[in-house]
Design a protein around this motif. Structure first.
Motif, short mmCIF file in Angstrom:
data_model
loop_
_atom_site.label_atom_id
_atom_site.label_comp_id
_atom_site.label_asym_id
_atom_site.label_seq_id
_atom_site.Cartn_x
_atom_site.Cartn_y
_atom_site.Cartn_z
N ASN A 146 0.75 -1.13 -0.13
CA ASN A 146 -0.10 -0.02 -0.08
C ASN A 146 1.04 1.23 0.10
O ASN A 146 1.68 1.46 1.02
N PRO A 147 0.70 2.23 -0.84
CA PRO A 147 1.59 3.49 -1.00
C PRO A 147 1.60 4.20 0.32
O PRO A 147 2.33 5.19 0.45
N ALA A 148 0.25 4.12 1.17
CA ALA A 148 0.10 4.94 1.97
C ALA A 148 1.16 4.42 3.49
O ALA A 148 1.10 5.01 4.48
N THR A 149 1.49 3.22 3.21
CA THR A 149 2.46 2.43 4.21
C THR A 149 3.52 3.21 4.86
O THR A 149 4.41 3.57 3.58
N PRO A 150 3.99 3.67 6.01
CA PRO A 150 5.17 4.06 6.50
C PRO A 150 6.24 3.36 5.96
O PRO A 150 6.25 2.03 6.21
N VAL A 151 7.28 3.83 5.51
CA VAL A 151 8.53 3.00 5.29
C VAL A 151 9.28 2.28 6.39
O VAL A 151 9.64 1.16 6.14
N SER A 152 9.03 2.81 7.65
CA SER A 152 9.45 2.27 8.75
C SER A 152 8.86 0.82 9.10
O SER A 152 9.50 0.01 9.50
N ALA A 153 7.78 0.61 8.17
CA ALA A 153 6.88 -0.77 8.33
C ALA A 153 7.44 -1.87 7.55
O ALA A 153 7.13 -3.02 7.62
N LEU A 154 8.52 -1.38 6.45
CA LEU A 154 8.97 -2.23 5.53
C LEU A 154 10.09 -2.88 5.91
O LEU A 154 10.92 -2.36 6.64
N SER A 155 10.33 -4.14 5.33
CA SER A 155 11.48 -4.92 5.42
C SER A 155 12.90 -4.04 4.54
O SER A 155 12.58 -3.15 3.62
N VAL A 156 14.08 -4.46 5.10
CA VAL A 156 14.90 -3.81 4.36
C VAL A 156 15.19 -3.99 2.60
O VAL A 156 15.26 -3.25 1.89
N GLY A 157 14.55 -5.25 2.36
CA GLY A 157 14.57 -5.41 0.90
C GLY A 157 13.23 -4.70 0.12
O GLY A 157 13.52 -4.44 -0.83
N ALA A 158 12.15 -4.61 0.86
CA ALA A 158 11.42 -3.74 0.24
C ALA A 158 11.58 -2.34 0.32
O ALA A 158 11.16 -1.75 -0.67
N ARG A 159 12.42 -1.99 1.26
CA ARG A 159 12.82 -0.34 0.95
C ARG A 159 13.83 -0.15 -0.03
O ARG A 159 13.66 0.88 -0.84
N GLN A 160 14.45 -1.29 -0.66
CA GLN A 160 15.53 -1.13 -1.81
C GLN A 160 14.66 -1.22 -3.02
O GLN A 160 15.05 0.01 -3.66
N LEU A 161 13.50 -1.68 -2.84
CA LEU A 161 12.55 -1.62 -3.93
C LEU A 161 11.96 -0.09 -4.05
O LEU A 161 11.68 0.12 -5.27
#
Length: 526
Positions: A146-161
């Protein structure tokens, strides 16, 4: 080899040409006449030891080091370019993703993607358009979020994407990735490499900086090797019908280090003695999430002169185990006991753990291991100031002598112990962290991902240091996500899954398949 893995033809001249790039910092010539040519629609690998100049060259290209701070020429599609900053290079279709991701954790995915070039109407952010476009970009990089998700809630791999989606939002033509898989697990790394192949098919050119030779050889079309700030050679990589590259890893290593590494891991020397350290029924609760147990009844032993490995997938609890063991630096309600030479050891805080002969080299050297704005001298001695003090007062002369001795022992490449640690390469920063804890003369050295993000030459030097420490009778607990490293360095291996020890395997009986099976077993020790 599948059709999608075949390299597309490169039209016309090169997309990028850098000629005679020279860049100096105080006391150091980082780049000495470097040249680089990258074709359209290619994945071009940039390889070299830490300190070879790879990241500096890419910072020149991306405008981090602006025109006027270096000499030489940059041409994009044959046109000379002089970027005064990152915004200039982005307008030319060049984007760089640094090893330390440039995302703001508190903001949403959409806000991060369009930060600095917001989608607006009449001066007001158009959130409908922003989220819709963000969803398109996330689909393009294969991230179902979800584009509204805070980046802090993502895994490192998802943040890379998300970082890649952010670059694509700027209509990138040339994407630079600096160690993109250094903090990813195997599944996330494979996913990222597949994305690079997809982007190549879409006409996006990539420059890939990585120390993981297997990954590089899987996807790259050319490899340019730098050594000591100079271009050594560029190798064309062809693949046969089975996908086997025409350039092998040993060939690249010879170019990087100027010599062959006959063995990736040095042989052991010295005898393994009796059990020196024993951890019994170690249990740790999450520091903020009530009811979540991150380490559950873990027990292990380490013998004098032994290198013991701890293998597990991301989230298995290995780092949490190590940090909690080191003076309860992590977690709450830490329970269990630590024995040294059969007697219970006080590890109630970090000072007590250090007094007990325990040292911990953390996974995140820049945040937890170093004072980046301090010099090598202070970083080396800070964990054992008593050894460089007289009558409780720091002796600067003694500190300088001891720091220089340890720096030489660790083979830190610098222009002196007064050099600021931030200016060192990743491999040399790691050697400073290791030297800091070696300076305490530990009986048990815990190494958490000690070679993450460093090149094969620096890895070998760190392996030699570990071997020498074990040969002198110290105990080593080595945590690593790289199974070849675990298998090549360890005498005995524990596996961990969901906070529990799930297996103990002697090196002679260990292989990657056996370890992976134990690393995915959810029960306790068999």
């Amino acid at each position: 080899m599948t059709e999608r893995e075949r390299r597309p033809a490169s039209p016309g001249g090169p997309l990028l040409l850098m000629r005679g790039i020279q860049k100096e910092f105080p006391g150091v010539r980082a780049l000495d006449g470097v040249s680089l040519s990258v074709g359209h629609g290619r994945i071009h690998a940039l390889m070299g030891e830490n300190g070879a100049g790879k990241s500096t060259l890419m910072k020149v290209l991306s405008g981090v080091h602006p025109a006027g701070s270096y000499t030489g020429e940059i041409l994009v599609d044959g046109r000379p370019c002089a970027f005064s900053g990152v915004a200039d290079s982005e307008r030319a279709g060049i984007a760089i993703i640094h090893q330390e991701l440039a995302l703001i954790p508190q903001l949403s995915v959409s806000e991060n993607i369009f930060l600095g070039h917001e989608r607006s109407r009449f001066g007001i952010v158009d959130w409908g358009s922003t989220h819709a476009r963000a969803r398109e970009l996330l689909r393009r990089v294969g991230l179902d979020e979800n584009p509204a998700t805070p980046v802090s809630a993502l895994s490192v791999g998802a943040r890379q994407l998300v970082e890649i989606a952010k670059a694509l939002a700027k209509r990138v033509r040339l994407l630079i990735l600096d160690e993109p898989t250094s903090a990813l697990n195997e599944a996330e790394s494979a996913r990222l490499l597949e994305l690079l192949l997809d982007l190549r098919e879409q006409g996006v050119t990539c420059i890939l900086i990585s120390h993981k030779l297997g990954e590089v050889m899987r996807v790259c079309d050319e490899v340019t090797i730098l050594r000591d700030g100079r271009t050594i050679e560029t190798l064309e990589v062809e693949r046969d019908a089975d996908g086997t590259p025409s350039v092998d890893e040993d060939r690249v290593i010879r170019g990087m280090v100027g010599r062959a590494l006959d063995q990736r891991h040095p042989g052991r020397s010295g005898e393994i003695g009796p059990v020196r350290f024993e951890v019994r029924d170690w249990t740790v609760d999450h520091p903020t999430q009530l009811g979540r147990r991150v380490v559950d009844g873990a027990s292990l032993t380490v013998r004098a002169g032994e290198v013991v490995g701890m293998a597990g997938l991301m989230g298995a609890g290995r780092t949490e185990f190590a940090m909690s063991l080191f003076g309860r630096s992590y977690g709450r309600h830490v329970r269990g006991s630590v024995l040294k030479d059969g007697r219970e050891l006080d590890t109630g805080d970090v000072a007590a753990a250090v007094r007990g002969g325990i040292a911990y080299v953390p996974e995140d050297r820049k945040t937890l291991g170093l004072l980046l704005d301090g010099d090598i001298r202070h970083n080396t001695t800070m964990a054992a100031l008593g050894r460089v003090s007289r009558h409780g007062v720091l002796d600067p002369g003694l500190e300088a002598v001891e720091a220089a001795r340890m720096s030489e022992r660790m083979r830190v490449r610098s222009h002196g112990t007064t050099q600021i640690v931030r200016t060192l390469s990743g491999g040399n920063q790691q050697k400073v962290v290791l030297g800091k804890w070696m300076f305490t003369e530990p009986d048990l050295l815990i190494l958490d991902e000690p070679t993450r993000g460093i090149d094969v030459g620096a890895k070998y030097e760190i392996y030699l240091i570990v071997r020498r420490l074990a040969a002198a009778g110290a105990c080593v607990l080595l945590i690593s996500s790289e199974l070849p490293e675990i298998l090549g360095m360890c005498d005995r291996i524990y596996t961990m899954c969901e906070g529990r020890i799930t297996g103990e395997v002697p090196r002679a009986e260990a292989d990657q398949e056996t370890l992976m099976r134990l690393m995915t077993r959810t029960g306790g020790h068999p």
